[in-house]
Design an enzyme around this catalytic site. Structure first.
Site, PDB file in Angstrom:
ATOM      1  N   LYS A   1      60.010  26.495  58.826  1.00  0.00           N
ATOM      2  CA  LYS A   1      58.709  26.689  58.180  1.00  0.00           C
ATOM      3  C   LYS A   1      57.877  25.412  58.207  1.00  0.00           C
ATOM      4  O   LYS A   1      56.684  25.432  58.520  1.00  0.00           O
ATOM      5  CB  LYS A   1      58.914  27.172  56.734  1.00  0.00           C
ATOM      6  CG  LYS A   1      57.614  27.504  55.993  1.00  0.00           C
ATOM      7  CD  LYS A   1      57.852  28.480  54.865  1.00  0.00           C
ATOM      8  CE  LYS A   1      58.598  27.878  53.699  1.00  0.00           C
ATOM      9  NZ  LYS A   1      57.693  27.194  52.748  1.00  0.00           N
ATOM     10  N   SER A   2      58.504  24.279  57.887  1.00  0.00           N
ATOM     11  CA  SER A   2      57.772  23.011  57.861  1.00  0.00           C
ATOM     12  C   SER A   2      57.188  22.681  59.229  1.00  0.00           C
ATOM     13  O   SER A   2      56.035  22.243  59.345  1.00  0.00           O
ATOM     14  CB  SER A   2      58.699  21.880  57.408  1.00  0.00           C
ATOM     15  OG  SER A   2      59.134  22.068  56.088  1.00  0.00           O
TER      16      SER A   2
ATOM     17  N   LYS B   1      58.266  23.391  41.910  1.00  0.00           N
ATOM     18  CA  LYS B   1      58.299  24.194  43.132  1.00  0.00           C
ATOM     19  C   LYS B   1      57.699  25.575  42.818  1.00  0.00           C
ATOM     20  O   LYS B   1      56.953  25.727  41.858  1.00  0.00           O
ATOM     21  CB  LYS B   1      59.736  24.292  43.644  1.00  0.00           C
ATOM     22  CG  LYS B   1      60.294  22.970  44.160  1.00  0.00           C
ATOM     23  CD  LYS B   1      59.621  22.571  45.456  1.00  0.00           C
ATOM     24  CE  LYS B   1      60.264  21.361  46.086  1.00  0.00           C
ATOM     25  NZ  LYS B   1      59.632  21.028  47.392  1.00  0.00           N
TER      26      LYS B   1
ATOM     27  N   ARG C   1      53.080  22.526  60.779  1.00  0.00           N
ATOM     28  CA  ARG C   1      52.562  21.337  61.439  1.00  0.00           C
ATOM     29  C   ARG C   1      52.166  21.616  62.884  1.00  0.00           C
ATOM     30  O   ARG C   1      51.186  21.064  63.391  1.00  0.00           O
ATOM     31  CB  ARG C   1      53.605  20.214  61.351  1.00  0.00           C
ATOM     32  CG  ARG C   1      53.745  19.656  59.935  1.00  0.00           C
ATOM     33  CD  ARG C   1      55.091  18.989  59.719  1.00  0.00           C
ATOM     34  NE  ARG C   1      55.190  18.273  58.450  1.00  0.00           N
ATOM     35  CZ  ARG C   1      55.470  18.837  57.279  1.00  0.00           C
ATOM     36  NH1 ARG C   1      55.678  20.150  57.235  1.00  0.00           N
ATOM     37  NH2 ARG C   1      55.550  18.117  56.177  1.00  0.00           N
TER      38      ARG C   1
ATOM     39  N   GLN D   1      55.185  16.176  51.849  1.00  0.00           N
ATOM     40  CA  GLN D   1      53.865  16.804  51.846  1.00  0.00           C
ATOM     41  C   GLN D   1      52.774  15.784  51.565  1.00  0.00           C
ATOM     42  O   GLN D   1      51.728  15.784  52.220  1.00  0.00           O
ATOM     43  CB  GLN D   1      53.826  17.935  50.826  1.00  0.00           C
ATOM     44  CG  GLN D   1      54.691  19.124  51.197  1.00  0.00           C
ATOM     45  CD  GLN D   1      54.620  20.250  50.186  1.00  0.00           C
ATOM     46  OE1 GLN D   1      53.849  20.201  49.231  1.00  0.00           O
ATOM     47  NE2 GLN D   1      55.424  21.282  50.389  1.00  0.00           N
TER      48      GLN D   1
ATOM     49  N   GLY E   1      52.480  25.848  49.177  1.00  0.00           N
ATOM     50  CA  GLY E   1      52.106  24.498  48.789  1.00  0.00           C
ATOM     51  C   GLY E   1      51.939  23.588  49.995  1.00  0.00           C
ATOM     52  O   GLY E   1      51.079  22.692  49.998  1.00  0.00           O
TER      53      GLY E   1
ATOM     54  N   SER F   1      57.827  12.393  48.820  1.00  0.00           N
ATOM     55  CA  SER F   1      57.270  13.708  49.121  1.00  0.00           C
ATOM     56  C   SER F   1      56.757  13.726  50.551  1.00  0.00           C
ATOM     57  O   SER F   1      55.812  13.006  50.889  1.00  0.00           O
ATOM     58  CB  SER F   1      56.129  14.055  48.168  1.00  0.00           C
ATOM     59  OG  SER F   1      55.429  15.210  48.612  1.00  0.00           O
TER      60      SER F   1
ATOM     61  N   ASP G   1      64.727  21.281  49.184  1.00  0.00           N
ATOM     62  CA  ASP G   1      64.448  22.717  49.236  1.00  0.00           C
ATOM     63  C   ASP G   1      65.710  23.568  49.201  1.00  0.00           C
ATOM     64  O   ASP G   1      65.626  24.786  49.023  1.00  0.00           O
ATOM     65  CB  ASP G   1      63.655  23.054  50.499  1.00  0.00           C
ATOM     66  CG  ASP G   1      62.192  22.679  50.383  1.00  0.00           C
ATOM     67  OD1 ASP G   1      61.700  22.547  49.246  1.00  0.00           O
ATOM     68  OD2 ASP G   1      61.537  22.504  51.427  1.00  0.00           O
TER      69      ASP G   1
END
Length: 440
Positions: free
Chosen positions: A27-28, A348, A32, A175, A100, A173, A321
């Site tokens: 997903k990450s 979260k 991107r 993010q 998020g 973080s 996560d």
């Protein structure tokens, strides 16, 4: 969603897992790949894209910003990059849904544009803190308004001009780091981000793959403004966060053995493997290889007797996560497992510390919620009805708990599993989990 139309998992107790299969794309990395492909020059061809609700929210937003994207078709996309300054204003707010990552990274990307943007989300996302991103962006010269509580909706005004800063993150973080690096592409001078602990480095790796120089000196990551990106082929590996549920399930269920193919094993993401191995898990990496700048391997896991541990602090940001799944492993381990230094879990999709503690207690496990972690005494899992509070990772973690339960488990409020793992229930059932989806 009303209770009458709420998606639930009904889980039969016991069983074992087996087989050889792939989990959905990371997903990450999917987020991107689409974002960076959109602001690159030329076409980017993406394979393995996760067709979950979170990644699709990013996709939809970039289309609203004028980017032509063909697909997804079985995980394949063609993104026609518009270049660093080719995005166009959206006529409507950009809805990030429950994501998020979409909101925080796009906030950085949109802070340097010549037009205004509004970012909105669902009820869960609008409760999550955004000042950790907006405050340093404002230091760079961005013009961003949040709610009085520092949450979405976010109103981003046209940038007069961003200036690179040197920013020491108070909390590790990925993010926040990624948001500042994306804004740094539009800033004059150099943007430096200093990490208090290592976090996932997918943004840095992908920027490099698209021709952008990213320098790292210890904990400091730097990018110079004005660098242009060049479209390329991007292969998204399997998501280790999704693999984590099966790693735990096969570890706790007797006589289990399975292989997960093509999983991303980026060293900034393998904390879950390190933690499970420290607990006694039998996990082997097979056929380690490189895939588009990301390390990939097949993961073979067999059932094992687990023991409770004190989770090392340096592994916390590398497994942030995956803790819902790890907590289920701890519930099935001999002795006590202690996690500290994980305050991030409270902000979260749900307060994962409290939500997991409450659910484990429903299932007969002694679990003490701490301000920054959880203390779990391994024991015998019972049946019961658990509320996931709409948190996809909590729902999937409690689904795997049924493998060691003495009675059926019901997991409520599971619709958001589709944000990260579409088809989870059917894949888990094919591997041996006694799971049935039900609306009620």
């Amino acid at each position: 969603m009303t209770a009458q139309h709420e998606l639930r998992f009904d889980l039969a107790p016991g069983g074992k897992l087996g087989g050889c299969f792939a989990v959905p794309g990371d997903k990450s990395i999917s987020h991107r790949a689409v974002m960076l492909g959109a602001i690159a020059d030329g076409e980017s061809r993406i394979s393995g894209f996760l067709e979950g609700a979170d990644s699709l929210a990013t996709l939809k937003a970039l289309r609203q910003l004028g980017v032509e994207i063909e697909g997804p078709d079985q995980g394949c996309l063609q993104v026609q990059g518009v270049g660093l300054h080719g995005l166009r204003p959206s006529r409507t707010p950009l809805d990030m849904g429950n994501s998020g990552t979409s909101m925080r990274l796009l906030t950085g990307l949109l802070s340097g544009q010549y037009f205004a943007s509004e970012l909105i989300g669902d009820a869960s996302l609008t409760r999550r803190p955004m000042r950790r991103v907006t405050d340093p962006l404002i230091q760079m010269g961005a013009r961003i308004a949040t709610s009085p509580e520092g949450t979405a909706p976010l109103h981003i005004q046209p940038a007069v001009g961003l200036t690179g800063i040197r920013y020491a993150m108070p909390v590790a973080s990925a993010q926040v780091k990624s948001s500042l690096l994306l804004a740094g592409l539009y800033a004059s001078g150099e943007t430096s981000v200093i990490e208090p602990a290592p976090t996932r480095d997918h943004t840095e790796r992908m920027l490099g793959a698209l021709g952008c120089a990213v320098d790292q000196d210890g904990a400091c990551i730097r990018v110079r403004g004005g660098q242009r990106l060049t479209g390329t082929a991007i292969a998204v590996p399997g998501d280790i966060s999704s693999a984590a549920f099966f790693l735990v399930g096969a570890s706790i269920a007797a006589n289990s053995e399975l292989t997960l193919t093509g999983v991303g094993v980026n060293p900034t993401r393998t904390g879950v493997i390190d933690i499970l191995k420290a607990m006694g898990a039998d996990i082997t990496l097979v056929d380690a290889r490189d895939q588009g700048g990301e390390p990939v391997a097949d993961l073979r896991v067999r059932s094992a007797e687990l023991k409770g541990i004190r989770i090392p602090s340096d592994l916390v940001p590398l497994a942030i996560d995956e803790f819902p799944a790890i907590f289920v492993a701890a519930a099935c381990a001999q002795g006590e497992t202690l996690l500290r230094g994980a305050e991030e879990l409270r902000v979260k999709e749900s307060d994962r510390i409290q939500t997991m503690a409450d659910g484990l207690r429903v299932l007969g496990i002694e679990a003490e919620a701490l301000p920054d972690g959880l203390r779990i005494q391994g024991g015998a899992l019972q049946g019961g009805s658990v509320d996931s509070h709409g948190d996809h990772r909590v729902a999937m973690a409690f689904a795997m708990a049924a493998l060691r339960a003495s009675a059926p488990i019901e997991v409520r409020d599971c619709a958001n599993v589709n944000t990260s793992f579409p088809g989870f229930a059917s894949l888990a059932a094919s591997a041996g989990l006694g799971i049935v989806e039900r609306y009620g």
